[in-house]
Scaffold this active site. Structure first.
Site, PDB file in Angstrom:
ATOM      1  N   CYS A 252       0.816  -1.225   0.000  1.00 51.99           N
ATOM      2  CA  CYS A 252       0.000   0.000   0.000  1.00 51.99           C
ATOM      3  C   CYS A 252       0.847   1.272   0.000  1.00 51.99           C
ATOM      4  CB  CYS A 252      -0.945  -0.013   1.189  1.00 51.99           C
ATOM      5  SG  CYS A 252      -1.927  -1.502   1.242  1.00 51.99           S
TER       6      CYS A 252
ATOM      7  N   HIS B  23      -3.376   6.900   2.504  1.00 53.81           N
ATOM      8  CA  HIS B  23      -3.775   5.602   1.950  1.00 53.81           C
ATOM      9  C   HIS B  23      -5.145   5.252   2.517  1.00 53.81           C
ATOM     10  CE1 HIS B  23      -4.105   1.499   0.948  1.00 53.81           C
ATOM     11  NE2 HIS B  23      -3.815   1.046   2.158  1.00 53.81           N
TER      12      HIS B  23
ATOM     13  N   ASN C 188     -10.024  -0.502  -0.103  1.00 54.59           N
ATOM     14  CA  ASN C 188      -8.562  -0.416  -0.087  1.00 54.59           C
ATOM     15  C   ASN C 188      -8.023  -0.945  -1.424  1.00 54.59           C
ATOM     16  OD1 ASN C 188      -5.823  -0.821   0.324  1.00 54.59           O
ATOM     17  ND2 ASN C 188      -6.047  -1.696   2.371  1.00 54.59           N
TER      18      ASN C 188
HETATM   19  O1  UT7 Z   1      -3.701  -1.466   3.687  1.00 53.65           O
HETATM   20  C1  UT7 Z   1      -2.624  -1.617   4.489  1.00 53.65           C
HETATM   21  C2  UT7 Z   1      -2.783  -2.117   5.835  1.00 53.65           C
HETATM   22  N1  UT7 Z   1      -4.080  -2.608   6.203  1.00 53.65           N
HETATM   23  C3  UT7 Z   1      -4.730  -2.014   7.187  1.00 53.65           C
HETATM   24  O2  UT7 Z   1      -4.306  -0.987   7.645  1.00 53.65           O
HETATM   25  C4  UT7 Z   1      -5.938  -2.692   7.718  1.00 53.65           C
HETATM   26  C5  UT7 Z   1      -5.888  -2.648   9.202  1.00 53.65           C
HETATM   27  N2  UT7 Z   1      -6.961  -3.388   9.903  1.00 53.65           N
HETATM   28  C6  UT7 Z   1      -8.252  -3.060   9.860  1.00 53.65           C
HETATM   29  O3  UT7 Z   1      -8.681  -2.205   9.119  1.00 53.65           O
HETATM   30  C7  UT7 Z   1      -9.147  -3.737  10.885  1.00 53.65           C
HETATM   31  O4  UT7 Z   1      -8.347  -4.447  11.781  1.00 53.65           O
HETATM   32  C8  UT7 Z   1     -10.207  -4.700  10.278  1.00 53.65           C
HETATM   33  C9  UT7 Z   1     -11.289  -3.888   9.572  1.00 53.65           C
HETATM   34  C10 UT7 Z   1      -9.568  -5.669   9.307  1.00 53.65           C
HETATM   35  C11 UT7 Z   1     -10.881  -5.509  11.387  1.00 53.65           C
HETATM   36  O5  UT7 Z   1     -11.455  -4.625  12.357  1.00 53.65           O
HETATM   37  P1  UT7 Z   1     -11.157  -4.788  13.914  1.00 53.65           P
HETATM   38  O6  UT7 Z   1     -11.942  -3.776  14.581  1.00 53.65           O
HETATM   39  O7  UT7 Z   1      -9.669  -4.779  14.089  1.00 53.65           O
HETATM   40  O8  UT7 Z   1     -11.767  -6.217  14.197  1.00 53.65           O
HETATM   41  P2  UT7 Z   1     -11.063  -7.528  14.808  1.00 53.65           P
HETATM   42  O9  UT7 Z   1     -10.180  -8.163  13.778  1.00 53.65           O
HETATM   43  O10 UT7 Z   1     -10.462  -7.213  16.143  1.00 53.65           O
HETATM   44  O11 UT7 Z   1     -12.309  -8.453  15.020  1.00 53.65           O
HETATM   45  C12 UT7 Z   1     -13.351  -8.134  15.969  1.00 53.65           C
HETATM   46  C13 UT7 Z   1     -14.463  -9.149  15.817  1.00 53.65           C
HETATM   47  C14 UT7 Z   1     -13.976 -10.598  15.849  1.00 53.65           C
HETATM   48  O12 UT7 Z   1     -14.980 -11.370  16.481  1.00 53.65           O
HETATM   49  P3  UT7 Z   1     -14.828 -11.798  18.041  1.00 53.65           P
HETATM   50  O13 UT7 Z   1     -13.551 -12.578  18.107  1.00 53.65           O
HETATM   51  O14 UT7 Z   1     -14.765 -10.488  18.794  1.00 53.65           O
HETATM   52  O15 UT7 Z   1     -16.046 -12.591  18.287  1.00 53.65           O
HETATM   53  C15 UT7 Z   1     -13.928 -10.992  14.403  1.00 53.65           C
HETATM   54  O16 UT7 Z   1     -14.073 -12.379  14.186  1.00 53.65           O
HETATM   55  O17 UT7 Z   1     -15.107  -8.986  14.546  1.00 53.65           O
HETATM   56  C16 UT7 Z   1     -15.111 -10.240  13.843  1.00 53.65           C
HETATM   57  N3  UT7 Z   1     -15.005  -9.972  12.414  1.00 53.65           N
HETATM   58  C17 UT7 Z   1     -16.068  -9.730  11.635  1.00 53.65           C
HETATM   59  N4  UT7 Z   1     -17.381  -9.678  11.907  1.00 53.65           N
HETATM   60  C18 UT7 Z   1     -18.205  -9.390  10.880  1.00 53.65           C
HETATM   61  C19 UT7 Z   1     -13.874  -9.871  11.679  1.00 53.65           C
HETATM   62  N5  UT7 Z   1     -14.188  -9.577  10.395  1.00 53.65           N
HETATM   63  C20 UT7 Z   1     -15.554  -9.485  10.362  1.00 53.65           C
HETATM   64  C21 UT7 Z   1     -16.462  -9.198   9.338  1.00 53.65           C
HETATM   65  N6  UT7 Z   1     -17.786  -9.162   9.635  1.00 53.65           N
HETATM   66  N7  UT7 Z   1     -16.081  -8.945   8.063  1.00 53.65           N
END
Ligand code: UT7
Length: 332
Positions: A114, A255, A285
């Protein structure tokens, strides 16, 4: 001494739209979750027979047209992509060059995920300032849908396809010059965001020995935290080094990975809403293409004027990061 001027911008967005509702039919997710956690509402997806080079060439054609530089005067083509037409070779830059009718020009790809566009901007600046090249075409192009696992809700909701390009030219007018570019990388965090299969290391190091694909894998939450920390430090550093205040920035073009990351960095700089360029809701993204696609949106809305200062800021797999202070300097 020659300086490097950011002359023009162009972009290409594929037609097909994949909405959050569409994704909710494919994996266990919802429009509400995606919107709240990322700010993304939809992303564009390339057609099956539409390659990264096709999108890159269309964006480049527009950037060249708008630059006032004759096509035959382009003397270097650099493409940033993690979803090339072909892994290893030939480079997507060489294919784009041929599609543009520039077959004898030096052309190569770089891999900085990215951060790709900031990296190729630094390459263009260095080639021009050294006197080796005069007009450099830089392209960020991605068909991320080709390396996305649409069964993995942690990644498939984030990524989209598209391309953006710019022409960077030599000038002797310092007022037109790209002011500064900071870049960095740290392989210690390589496993946060990677395509573990398909490379020479995959036989031994693969995170998923079973899979035989080039799909991206991401530790989203850890990546999120490092992204906010690194991006904020990066922009503070480049502004301080150059004695520029955040109110002097006309367009902050980060980004477009996640609205919450952009908001955190914007707030740290005390930027006003109108200074922050946001396209994440409609494109998701698009990795190396995200910054030039966002600049193009500002340009096509008639809001990017000669002399206005842009602050670019990116972060991605590698890990890599970079920021740039860039006045928009179309040819007079
Ligand atoms: O482009 C270059 C670098 N990339 C980035 O900068 C991306 C960085 N990361 C992010 O944008 C975020 O971490 C995400 C959008 C990918 C995820 O958001 P988050 O707030 O960090 O969620 P998490 O991974 O901590 O997950 C929280 C919960 C989990 O469930 P439990 O364990 O709390 O029950 C996940 O399983 O959300 C769940 N989850 C989802 N639920 C519904 C993860 N993905 C999804 C989804 N829909 N698509």
């Amino acid at each position: 001494m020659a300086y490097a001027a950011f002359r023009s911008i162009g972009a290409y967005v594929p037609k097909k739209i994949l909405t959050n509702e569409d994704l909710a039919k494919m994996v266990d997710t919802s429009d509400e979750w995606i919107t709240k956690r990322t700010g993304i509402k939809e992303r564009h997806i390339a057609a099956e027979n539409e390659y990264t080079s096709d999108m890159g060439a269309k964006a480049a054609e527009l950037a060249i047209q708008r630059s006032g530089v004759a096509k035959e005067d382009i003397d270097l083509v650099v493409c940033a992509t993690i979803s090339p037409d072909y892994f290893c070779m030939p480079s997507t830059a060489t294919i784009i060059s041929t599609k543009l009718g520039l077959p004898n020009v030096q052309a190569f790809d770089i891999s900085a995920a990215c951060t790709g566009f900031v990296y190729i901007l630094s390459i263009a600046k260095a080639f021009i300032e050294s006197g080796m090249k005069k007009n450099v075409l830089i392209i960020g192009a991605e068909k991320l849908s080709a390396i996305t696992d649409y069964e993995d809700r942690g990644t498939c909701i984030l990524f989209g396809d598209g391309a953006g390009a710019a022409v960077i030219s030599a000038t002797d007018n310092k007022d037109e010059a790209i002011i500064d570019i900071h870049t960095g990388a740290d392989g210690e965090f390589a496993d946060l965001l990677m395509t573990p299969n398909g490379g020479s290391g995959s036989a031994h190091d693969s995170l998923d020995q079973e899979a035989n694909s080039c799909f991206m894998q991401m530790k989203g939450n850890e990546t999120f935290k490092v992204a906010v920390r690194t991006l904020t430090k990066d922009v503070v550093d480049i502004l301080e080094t150059n004695n520029i205040k955040s109110e002097d920035i006309k367009h902050f073009v980060p980004h477009q990975a996640n609205y919450r990351i952009i908001k955190a960095v914007g707030d740290a700089l005390k930027l006003k809403e109108e200074q922050v360029v946001l396209t994440v809701a409609k494109y998701g993204n698009t990795s190396g293409a995200s910054i030039p696609m966002a600049i193009n949106d500002v340009y096509e809305a008639g809001n990017l004027k000669a002399g206005e200062l842009m602050l670019l800021d990116a972060f991605g797999g590698g890990l890599t990061w970079g920021s740039a202070l860039v006045p928009f300097s179309p040819k007079k």
